[in-house]
Design a protein around this motif. Structure first.
Motif, PDB file in Angstrom:
ATOM      1  N   LEU A 103       0.829  -1.200   0.000  1.00 46.86           N
ATOM      2  CA  LEU A 103       0.000   0.000   0.000  1.00 46.86           C
ATOM      3  C   LEU A 103       0.865   1.253   0.000  1.00 46.86           C
ATOM      4  O   LEU A 103       1.952   1.277   0.587  1.00 46.86           O
ATOM      5  CB  LEU A 103      -0.906   0.023   1.237  1.00 46.86           C
ATOM      6  N   PRO A 104       0.384   2.320  -0.635  1.00 44.67           N
ATOM      7  CA  PRO A 104       1.122   3.587  -0.555  1.00 44.67           C
ATOM      8  C   PRO A 104       1.063   4.154   0.868  1.00 44.67           C
ATOM      9  O   PRO A 104       0.203   3.801   1.673  1.00 44.67           O
ATOM     10  CB  PRO A 104       0.404   4.497  -1.547  1.00 44.67           C
ATOM     11  N   PHE A 105       1.993   5.077   1.142  1.00 44.28           N
ATOM     12  CA  PHE A 105       2.106   5.614   2.498  1.00 44.28           C
ATOM     13  C   PHE A 105       0.840   6.348   2.934  1.00 44.28           C
ATOM     14  O   PHE A 105       0.464   6.287   4.112  1.00 44.28           O
ATOM     15  CB  PHE A 105       3.319   6.541   2.609  1.00 44.28           C
ATOM     16  N   ALA A 106       0.178   7.045   2.023  1.00 45.14           N
ATOM     17  CA  ALA A 106      -1.025   7.807   2.401  1.00 45.14           C
ATOM     18  C   ALA A 106      -2.107   6.887   2.947  1.00 45.14           C
ATOM     19  O   ALA A 106      -2.799   7.229   3.918  1.00 45.14           O
ATOM     20  CB  ALA A 106      -1.542   8.593   1.204  1.00 45.14           C
ATOM     21  N   TRP A 109      -1.018   5.725   6.402  1.00 40.16           N
ATOM     22  CA  TRP A 109      -1.197   6.822   7.353  1.00 40.16           C
ATOM     23  C   TRP A 109      -2.669   6.961   7.735  1.00 40.16           C
ATOM     24  O   TRP A 109      -3.004   7.154   8.916  1.00 40.16           O
ATOM     25  CB  TRP A 109      -0.654   8.099   6.725  1.00 40.16           C
ATOM     26  N   ALA A 110      -3.556   6.849   6.761  1.00 40.60           N
ATOM     27  CA  ALA A 110      -4.996   6.934   7.038  1.00 40.60           C
ATOM     28  C   ALA A 110      -5.456   5.765   7.908  1.00 40.60           C
ATOM     29  O   ALA A 110      -6.288   5.942   8.809  1.00 40.60           O
ATOM     30  CB  ALA A 110      -5.781   6.975   5.731  1.00 40.60           C
ATOM     31  N   VAL A 115      -7.161   3.996  13.342  1.00 36.03           N
ATOM     32  CA  VAL A 115      -6.983   3.178  14.543  1.00 36.03           C
ATOM     33  C   VAL A 115      -6.771   4.071  15.766  1.00 36.03           C
ATOM     34  O   VAL A 115      -7.360   3.837  16.823  1.00 36.03           O
ATOM     35  CB  VAL A 115      -5.810   2.187  14.353  1.00 36.03           C
ATOM     36  N   MET A 116      -5.953   5.119  15.616  1.00 40.94           N
ATOM     37  CA  MET A 116      -5.705   6.027  16.746  1.00 40.94           C
ATOM     38  C   MET A 116      -6.976   6.756  17.164  1.00 40.94           C
ATOM     39  O   MET A 116      -7.238   6.917  18.366  1.00 40.94           O
ATOM     40  CB  MET A 116      -4.616   7.033  16.378  1.00 40.94           C
ATOM     41  N   ILE A 148      -1.055  11.944  15.132  1.00 41.58           N
ATOM     42  CA  ILE A 148      -1.258  11.586  13.726  1.00 41.58           C
ATOM     43  C   ILE A 148      -0.324  12.390  12.828  1.00 41.58           C
ATOM     44  O   ILE A 148       0.260  11.852  11.881  1.00 41.58           O
ATOM     45  CB  ILE A 148      -2.738  11.793  13.341  1.00 41.58           C
ATOM     46  N   LEU A 149      -0.146  13.670  13.132  1.00 40.04           N
ATOM     47  CA  LEU A 149       0.741  14.498  12.312  1.00 40.04           C
ATOM     48  C   LEU A 149       2.217  14.149  12.521  1.00 40.04           C
ATOM     49  O   LEU A 149       3.041  14.409  11.638  1.00 40.04           O
ATOM     50  CB  LEU A 149       0.504  15.976  12.612  1.00 40.04           C
TER      51      LEU A 149
END
Length: 179
Positions: A103-106, A109-110, A115-116, A148-149
């Protein structure tokens, strides 16, 4: 003679403990820059999630459970609640690791952000059910947003600074790490 993979695995487990000790130390320092109350990221959780999606054998469940339970005690959170939610989130991501390799990083990250946020909502609901005092909703949202950031920075530190990259399919076959 010790297998180099075993030495590497245990050395990164030690590095994870050092990172969590440093993060805990800096969280406890009485530093306040400026007048704003922007909460810092949960770097322990961010590193655990980043590493479980890259090298799941570097962050075993028992290690994260102990670290998060100690963090609950140190940061005066309800003992075991955030640790249990962290383990559930970690194991959810661990089960998705084989499919997330390509999977791509985006998207990764999503998925981690989802999950968070689910963990944060569950945490607040549990505290509300048992009528435990909570921080303001805005502060909790800002804390999750900062975590998240900070996730891409944690990934960059892990990849470029520590050399932790995603497992390639050939490495997974060689290590027999396919679920």
């Amino acid at each position: 003679m010790v297998d180099p993979r075993t030495v590497r695995k245990w050395s990164f487990r030690g590095v994870f403990l050092v990172i969590t000790a440093l993060a805990t130390f800096f969280y406890l320092l009485p530093l306040q820059v400026g007048s704003g109350r922007w909460p810092g990221p949960d770097l322990i959780l961010a590193f655990a999630f980043a590493w479980v999606l890259r090298r799941p054998d570097y962050v075993p469940v028992f290690l994260v459970a102990i670290v998060m339970l100690l963090a609950d005690f140190i940061f005066l959170r309800p003992p075991g609640l955030w640790a249990a939610l962290s383990i559930m989130g970690l194991e959810f991501l661990r089960s998705r690791e084989p499919t997330s390799r390509d999977l791509p990083f985006a998207i990764e990250w999503a998925m981690v952000a989802g999950v968070m946020l689910a963990m944060a909502v569950t945490y607040r609901l549990c505290l509300a059910i048992f009528m435990v005092d909570q921080t303001s909703l805005g502060l909790a949202i800002l804390g999750q947003l900062s975590t998240i950031l900070s996730y891409p920075i944690v990934i960059a530190i892990s990849h470029y600074g520590l050399g932790i990259a995603k497992i390639t399919p050939s490495e997974a076959d060689e290590m027999r790490y396919v679920r």
